[in-house]
Design an enzyme around this catalytic site. Sequence first.
Site, PDB file in Angstrom:
ATOM      1  N   HIS A  11       0.844  -1.122   0.025  1.00 23.77           N
ATOM      2  CA  HIS A  11      -0.064   0.247  -0.006  1.00 23.77           C
ATOM      3  C   HIS A  11       0.950   1.260   0.093  1.00 23.77           C
ATOM      4  O   HIS A  11       1.691   1.581   1.031  1.00 23.77           O
ATOM      5  CB  HIS A  11      -0.787  -0.129   1.094  1.00 23.77           C
ATOM      6  CG  HIS A  11      -1.916   1.246   1.425  1.00 23.77           C
ATOM      7  ND1 HIS A  11      -1.864   1.959   2.500  1.00 23.77           N
ATOM      8  CD2 HIS A  11      -2.806   1.565   0.555  1.00 23.77           C
ATOM      9  CE1 HIS A  11      -3.004   2.746   2.283  1.00 23.77           C
ATOM     10  NE2 HIS A  11      -3.521   2.695   1.115  1.00 23.77           N
ATOM     11  N   ARG A  12       0.496   1.983  -0.989  1.00 30.06           N
ATOM     12  CA  ARG A  12       1.603   3.131  -1.183  1.00 30.06           C
ATOM     13  C   ARG A  12       3.021   2.733  -1.001  1.00 30.06           C
ATOM     14  O   ARG A  12       3.881   3.653  -0.824  1.00 30.06           O
ATOM     15  CB  ARG A  12       1.187   4.346  -0.090  1.00 30.06           C
ATOM     16  CG  ARG A  12      -0.238   4.660  -0.105  1.00 30.06           C
ATOM     17  CD  ARG A  12      -0.499   5.884   1.108  1.00 30.06           C
ATOM     18  NE  ARG A  12      -1.988   5.760   1.429  1.00 30.06           N
ATOM     19  CZ  ARG A  12      -2.390   6.712   2.598  1.00 30.06           C
ATOM     20  NH1 ARG A  12      -1.579   7.340   2.950  1.00 30.06           N
ATOM     21  NH2 ARG A  12      -3.766   6.344   2.740  1.00 30.06           N
ATOM     22  N   GLU A  38       0.304  -0.719  -4.576  1.00 32.69           N
ATOM     23  CA  GLU A  38      -0.875   0.242  -4.723  1.00 32.69           C
ATOM     24  C   GLU A  38      -0.182   1.579  -4.793  1.00 32.69           C
ATOM     25  O   GLU A  38       0.677   1.957  -3.893  1.00 32.69           O
ATOM     26  CB  GLU A  38      -1.820   0.024  -3.679  1.00 32.69           C
ATOM     27  CG  GLU A  38      -3.304   0.868  -4.118  1.00 32.69           C
ATOM     28  CD  GLU A  38      -3.246   2.293  -3.146  1.00 32.69           C
ATOM     29  OE1 GLU A  38      -4.221   2.832  -3.236  1.00 32.69           O
ATOM     30  OE2 GLU A  38      -2.251   2.530  -2.689  1.00 32.69           O
ATOM     31  N   ASP A  40      -1.237   6.181  -5.601  1.00 31.08           N
ATOM     32  CA  ASP A  40      -2.548   7.357  -5.664  1.00 31.08           C
ATOM     33  C   ASP A  40      -2.081   8.385  -6.672  1.00 31.08           C
ATOM     34  O   ASP A  40      -0.805   8.679  -6.602  1.00 31.08           O
ATOM     35  CB  ASP A  40      -2.758   7.951  -4.415  1.00 31.08           C
ATOM     36  CG  ASP A  40      -3.163   6.912  -3.330  1.00 31.08           C
ATOM     37  OD1 ASP A  40      -3.950   6.260  -3.524  1.00 31.08           O
ATOM     38  OD2 ASP A  40      -2.297   6.538  -2.252  1.00 31.08           O
ATOM     39  N   HIS A  53      -0.779  10.828  -2.251  1.00 29.30           N
ATOM     40  CA  HIS A  53      -2.041  10.526  -1.664  1.00 29.30           C
ATOM     41  C   HIS A  53      -3.138  11.620  -1.446  1.00 29.30           C
ATOM     42  O   HIS A  53      -4.308  11.723  -2.215  1.00 29.30           O
ATOM     43  CB  HIS A  53      -1.926   9.817  -0.331  1.00 29.30           C
ATOM     44  CG  HIS A  53      -3.161   9.323   0.331  1.00 29.30           C
ATOM     45  ND1 HIS A  53      -4.281  10.023   0.925  1.00 29.30           N
ATOM     46  CD2 HIS A  53      -4.145   8.166  -0.004  1.00 29.30           C
ATOM     47  CE1 HIS A  53      -5.346   9.556   1.292  1.00 29.30           C
ATOM     48  NE2 HIS A  53      -5.465   8.612   0.724  1.00 29.30           N
ATOM     49  N   GLU A 112      -4.662   4.028  -8.185  1.00 33.93           N
ATOM     50  CA  GLU A 112      -5.776   4.668  -7.735  1.00 33.93           C
ATOM     51  C   GLU A 112      -5.988   6.306  -7.948  1.00 33.93           C
ATOM     52  O   GLU A 112      -5.176   6.788  -7.814  1.00 33.93           O
ATOM     53  CB  GLU A 112      -5.856   4.490  -6.152  1.00 33.93           C
ATOM     54  CG  GLU A 112      -7.205   5.166  -5.473  1.00 33.93           C
ATOM     55  CD  GLU A 112      -7.243   5.193  -4.351  1.00 33.93           C
ATOM     56  OE1 GLU A 112      -6.587   4.638  -3.404  1.00 33.93           O
ATOM     57  OE2 GLU A 112      -8.046   5.929  -3.656  1.00 33.93           O
ATOM     58  N   LYS A 114      -7.521   9.300  -7.525  1.00 36.58           N
ATOM     59  CA  LYS A 114      -7.943  10.053  -6.281  1.00 36.58           C
ATOM     60  C   LYS A 114      -8.984  11.077  -7.100  1.00 36.58           C
ATOM     61  O   LYS A 114     -10.057  11.342  -6.174  1.00 36.58           O
ATOM     62  CB  LYS A 114      -6.993  10.885  -5.662  1.00 36.58           C
ATOM     63  CG  LYS A 114      -6.242  10.093  -4.774  1.00 36.58           C
ATOM     64  CD  LYS A 114      -7.295   9.220  -3.572  1.00 36.58           C
ATOM     65  CE  LYS A 114      -6.603   8.427  -2.668  1.00 36.58           C
ATOM     66  NZ  LYS A 114      -7.387   7.588  -1.637  1.00 36.58           N
ATOM     67  N   ASP A 232       0.221  -2.187   4.357  1.00 41.95           N
ATOM     68  CA  ASP A 232       1.254  -1.078   4.501  1.00 41.95           C
ATOM     69  C   ASP A 232       2.819  -1.808   4.853  1.00 41.95           C
ATOM     70  O   ASP A 232       3.882  -1.002   4.946  1.00 41.95           O
ATOM     71  CB  ASP A 232       1.134  -0.172   5.760  1.00 41.95           C
ATOM     72  CG  ASP A 232      -0.151   0.621   5.539  1.00 41.95           C
ATOM     73  OD1 ASP A 232      -0.194   1.131   4.366  1.00 41.95           O
ATOM     74  OD2 ASP A 232      -0.914   1.041   6.499  1.00 41.95           O
TER      75      ASP A 232
HETATM   76  O1  G3P Z   1      -6.556   1.566  -3.009  1.00 37.56           O
HETATM   77  C1  G3P Z   1      -6.959   1.168  -1.618  1.00 37.56           C
HETATM   78  C2  G3P Z   1      -6.635   2.350  -0.490  1.00 37.56           C
HETATM   79  O2  G3P Z   1      -5.527   2.877  -0.862  1.00 37.56           O
HETATM   80  C3  G3P Z   1      -7.850   3.277  -0.471  1.00 37.56           C
HETATM   81  O3  G3P Z   1      -7.622   4.229   0.423  1.00 37.56           O
HETATM   82  O4  G3P Z   1      -7.036   6.626   1.472  1.00 37.56           O
HETATM   83  O5  G3P Z   1      -5.344   4.665   1.258  1.00 37.56           O
HETATM   84  O6  G3P Z   1      -6.019   5.811  -0.751  1.00 37.56           O
HETATM   85  P1  G3P Z   1      -6.456   5.264   0.612  1.00 37.56           P
HETATM   86 MG    MG Z   2      -5.029   4.298  -2.260  1.00 37.59          MG
END
Ligand code: G3P
Ligand code: MG
Length: 245
Positions: A11-12, A38, A40, A53, A112, A114, A232
């Site tokens: 994640h990120r 993943e 953003d 993000h 993703e 945004k 994460d």
């Molecule tokens: O894509 C999954 C997750 O990243 C969605 O929420 O706020 O972490 O971008 P957020």
């Molecule tokens: Mg995200």
Amino acid sequence: MNKRKPLVIGHRGAAGEAPENTLASFALAAAQGAEGIELDIHISKDGEIVVCHDHTLDRTTNGSGLICEHNWQDIRQLDAGAWFADNYRGERVPLLREVFKMLPPNFLINVEVKHAYEGRLEQELLAYLRASGRMEDVVISSFDHQCIRRLKLAEPEVKVGLLYAANLFDHAAYARQADIDVYSLHPYYQTIAEPDVTGAAAAGLATYPYTVNREEDFARLTMDGVTGIITDYPGRLRAFLEGNQ
Ligand code: G3P
Ligand code: MG
């Protein structure tokens, strides 16, 4: 464990251990055994696809203001690592193409979206993906399902996923309502249970819950048969999966 192992998706990048959405974070995720990441995206004033993000620069850089009101030349000067830890000072906000360049082919990249920026981001993203030759590696997701629908209608080759936090009655049925070929569901992990995962798989949908950081949840979702887990801590998930062959 009797089901196929879920993919490890950082994640990120590896946001628990490195400054989110930086090249250092994506490199750490890959080094820890992630099979995907993943990230953003937003768009700069001059049309570059920027990996961040928030829609502002304030939280994760030493700059401030809206990304869409800054040109790339200005954003690239900012420090995106020092806020996280001193040893990451000097990390920059990357462009999407810089992340692609760093990661090997066949590494899953969950992009993703945004914000749609009145369709500008969709156009730039599809143009980039078509030119990149990496369409197969990418799943685009968004909380904006109308944006996802527009992307799929504009480019049938692209894989798209529905991202949501709502506790839906029927996850697979919701995807059918979109009236496009949805590739994947990206539910908040606490809203998805084994029948939902099985129902999604029966409908040909992958399931990538977010953001899962505790071992008990790794175990439950692995048993449920999810396709991948967005975390994460990709290193912790990799270690958990190796320990449960
Ligand atoms: O894509 C999954 C997750 O990243 C969605 O929420 O706020 O972490 O971008 P957020
Ligand atoms: Mg995200």
